[in-house]
Design an enzyme around this catalytic site. Structure first.
Site, PDB file in Angstrom:
ATOM      1  N   ASP A 147       5.501   1.055  -5.911  1.00  0.00           N
ATOM      2  CA  ASP A 147       5.822  -0.245  -6.955  1.00  0.00           C
ATOM      3  C   ASP A 147       4.387  -0.545  -7.695  1.00  0.00           C
ATOM      4  O   ASP A 147       3.270  -0.159  -7.049  1.00  0.00           O
ATOM      5  CB  ASP A 147       6.310  -1.568  -6.303  1.00  0.00           C
ATOM      6  CG  ASP A 147       5.388  -1.901  -5.194  1.00  0.00           C
ATOM      7  OD1 ASP A 147       4.786  -0.946  -4.266  1.00  0.00           O
ATOM      8  OD2 ASP A 147       5.453  -3.123  -4.827  1.00  0.00           O
ATOM      9  N   GLU A 167       5.007  -3.415  -2.265  1.00  0.00           N
ATOM     10  CA  GLU A 167       3.732  -4.011  -1.991  1.00  0.00           C
ATOM     11  C   GLU A 167       3.075  -5.236  -2.740  1.00  0.00           C
ATOM     12  O   GLU A 167       2.582  -6.241  -2.342  1.00  0.00           O
ATOM     13  CB  GLU A 167       2.656  -2.877  -1.740  1.00  0.00           C
ATOM     14  CG  GLU A 167       1.415  -3.241  -1.377  1.00  0.00           C
ATOM     15  CD  GLU A 167       0.255  -3.757  -2.322  1.00  0.00           C
ATOM     16  OE1 GLU A 167      -0.736  -4.254  -1.738  1.00  0.00           O
ATOM     17  OE2 GLU A 167       0.475  -3.819  -3.628  1.00  0.00           O
ATOM     18  N   ASP A 200      -5.993   2.270  -1.581  1.00  0.00           N
ATOM     19  CA  ASP A 200      -5.480   1.426  -2.264  1.00  0.00           C
ATOM     20  C   ASP A 200      -6.411   0.371  -2.836  1.00  0.00           C
ATOM     21  O   ASP A 200      -6.222  -0.990  -2.843  1.00  0.00           O
ATOM     22  CB  ASP A 200      -4.307   0.459  -1.557  1.00  0.00           C
ATOM     23  CG  ASP A 200      -3.372  -0.237  -2.431  1.00  0.00           C
ATOM     24  OD1 ASP A 200      -3.495   0.126  -3.579  1.00  0.00           O
ATOM     25  OD2 ASP A 200      -2.682  -1.198  -1.829  1.00  0.00           O
ATOM     26  N   HIS A 238      -3.955  -3.636 -11.894  1.00  0.00           N
ATOM     27  CA  HIS A 238      -3.523  -5.029 -12.153  1.00  0.00           C
ATOM     28  C   HIS A 238      -3.944  -5.408 -13.708  1.00  0.00           C
ATOM     29  O   HIS A 238      -3.119  -6.660 -13.871  1.00  0.00           O
ATOM     30  CB  HIS A 238      -3.795  -6.188 -11.224  1.00  0.00           C
ATOM     31  CG  HIS A 238      -3.169  -6.094  -9.900  1.00  0.00           C
ATOM     32  ND1 HIS A 238      -3.078  -7.053  -8.961  1.00  0.00           N
ATOM     33  CD2 HIS A 238      -2.781  -5.033  -9.109  1.00  0.00           C
ATOM     34  CE1 HIS A 238      -2.430  -6.540  -7.991  1.00  0.00           C
ATOM     35  NE2 HIS A 238      -2.235  -5.293  -8.024  1.00  0.00           N
TER      36      HIS A 238
END
Length: 441
Positions: free
Chosen positions: A68, A133, A162, A412
């Site tokens: 995701d 997540e 990650d 992000h």
């Protein structure tokens, strides 16, 4: 089912297909549905548990990843469509390129290399891939606990990829993340607001009380003023000091790319220590206060302040909660205010730290030397990555964070990317890591 949730199910199905083609045994675990606040119910995407090989003589390495992504819209400032991978000047742009689809694919590439060469995998491989997540890993902890003595019983090592390097060109290994305690402090006189012409001067005003409370938490040099808060912080060792000195960080470039006039500290070592191994306290905002443009002569009837503390080893969430509450109660009582104050901790995540002398850290260092011809930066992450601590606590096996992305990948953010070089060399790195693990184990 809404469109985005459908996409997640499609993503998990694609991953299942990809892993099955590698020859993996795949279990797609159905997790039921989640209730949303408005009463709507949405199905939770399945978690994929897969394995390749079960040779008892080989170590078993489990890779965690998520498929995701954060939401993205081209009109937010993306130069290209965020959901169509575009290569520009050796950079692969797209939402999820570095967080976390690129690293998941790199791991799959590493596995498929051995398949393509018709070579035996040097290690047994397991995968745990989730699709929630970015929404707090709903149902993941429950599944890990349930599978502790089944799927995870044969796992020796867990690898998470990650997070990012500290530089654009020098690889890194991550061995710690800070925890987080998030607090709300509410000061209330009554439910409705007051007019300052009618009531100003005869009340204890909630905003004034709250500003005094928030102002008592941290000084202008970043030092937290809550008594006892530093008592549990692990002392600095000589070995750790040397690790900080060896890290590659151009302070001037870091400062200017952050668009900050001046940091609180002048040396690379001090800056990194205050980002990684010392706690910090940040004030995030005030709910209930007047914050629109223009003027309004209002006295808010109640306000809620929001702040959080980034925790480091060996700080303990419940101890910090006690210290914060005690301190704010002391400050508030000295004000002799007739208002009510309520403090609550709404989030508590413990810090995570790994042993850098673990077999897999040694193997990863060797693999980095092989692929990149350099020693890695040994780094920590100032933010919280709860999954590492979750695996460590429940499965009680060695957890390592092995990042592939460069510091400027923009996870992000708008125009998220992974460099083609990082992606290809990262795939090689994972393959080299398998070989080194087999040697060292």
């Amino acid at each position: 089912m809404n469109l985005y949730r459908k996409e997640l199910f499609l993503m998990m199905a694609m991953a299942t297909d990809k892993l099955q083609r590698l020859g993996a045994e795949v279990d797609s675990v159905d997790l039921g549905s989640q209730q949303l606040p408005g009463g709507q119910s949405l199905p939770i995407p399945p978690i994929i548990l897969a394995h390749l090989g079960n040779d008892p003589k080989k170590p078993t390495v489990c890779f965690y990843g998520h498929l995701d992504v954060q939401s993205a819209h081209q009109d937010d400032g993306w130069l290209t469509d965020p959901y169509t991978l575009m290569e520009v000047d050796g950079k692969l742009y797209g939402r999820g390129a570095t967080d976390n689809k690129g690293p998941v694919l790199a791991w799959i590439n590493a596995v498929s290399t051995f398949r393509a060469l018709e070579q035996d995998l040097p290690v047994n491989i397991k995968f745990i891939l989730e699709g929630m997540e970015e929404a707090g890993s709903i149902a993941l902890e429950e599944l890990i606990r349930k599978e502790k003595d089944r799927f995870f019983s044969s796992v020796d090592y867990i690898v998470i990829s990650d997070n990012l390097w500290l530089s654009k060109r020098k690889p890194a290994l991550t061995y710690g993340t800070r925890g987080n305690s998030y607090f709300l402090v509410k000061v209330k006189c009554r439910d409705q607001d007051f007019h300052s012409g009618t009531f100003g001067g005869i009340l204890n005003e909630p905003v004034a009380d709250l500003v005094a409370l928030l102002g008592s938490l941290v000084d202008s040099s970043g030092h937290i003023l809550i008594p006892g808060i530093y008592d549990q912080v692990a002392p600095l060792t000589e070995e750790e000091k040397e690790m900080y000195e060896a890290i590659d960080l151009d302070l001037e470039q870091y400062r200017s790319s952050s668009q900050v006039e001046k940091f609180l500290f002048d040396t690379k070592e001090e800056i990194l220590m205050h980002l990684w191994r010392y706690p910090s306290l940040s004030i995030h905002g005030i709910e209930g206060a007047f914050d629109k443009p223009g003027t309004k002569t209002v006295i808010p009837g109640w306000v809620t302040g929001k702040f959080s503390i980034r925790l480091v080893p060996h700080m303990n969430v419940s101890m910090v909660e006690k210290q914060v509450k005690q301190h704010l109660e002391d400050v508030f009582s000295k004000r002799n205010s007739s208002n009510q104050m309520a403090i609550s901790m709404v989030l508590g995540v413990q810090p995570w730290i790994a042993n850098t002398n673990d077999t897999q850290y040694l193997a990863a260092k060797r693999a980095i030397r092989t692929v990149f011809g350099t020693e890695p930066d040994m780094i920590q992450d100032g933010s919280s990555i709860p999954i590492a601590k979750l695996f460590q606590d429940i499965i009680q096996k060695s957890v390592m964070m092995l990042p592939l992305g460069a510091v400027d990948d923009g996870e992000h953010s708008q125009n998220e990317k992974i460099n083609r070089w990082n992606y290809i060399e990262g795939s090689k790195l994972f393959a080299a890591f398998f070989l080194e693990m087999a040697k060292l184990h």
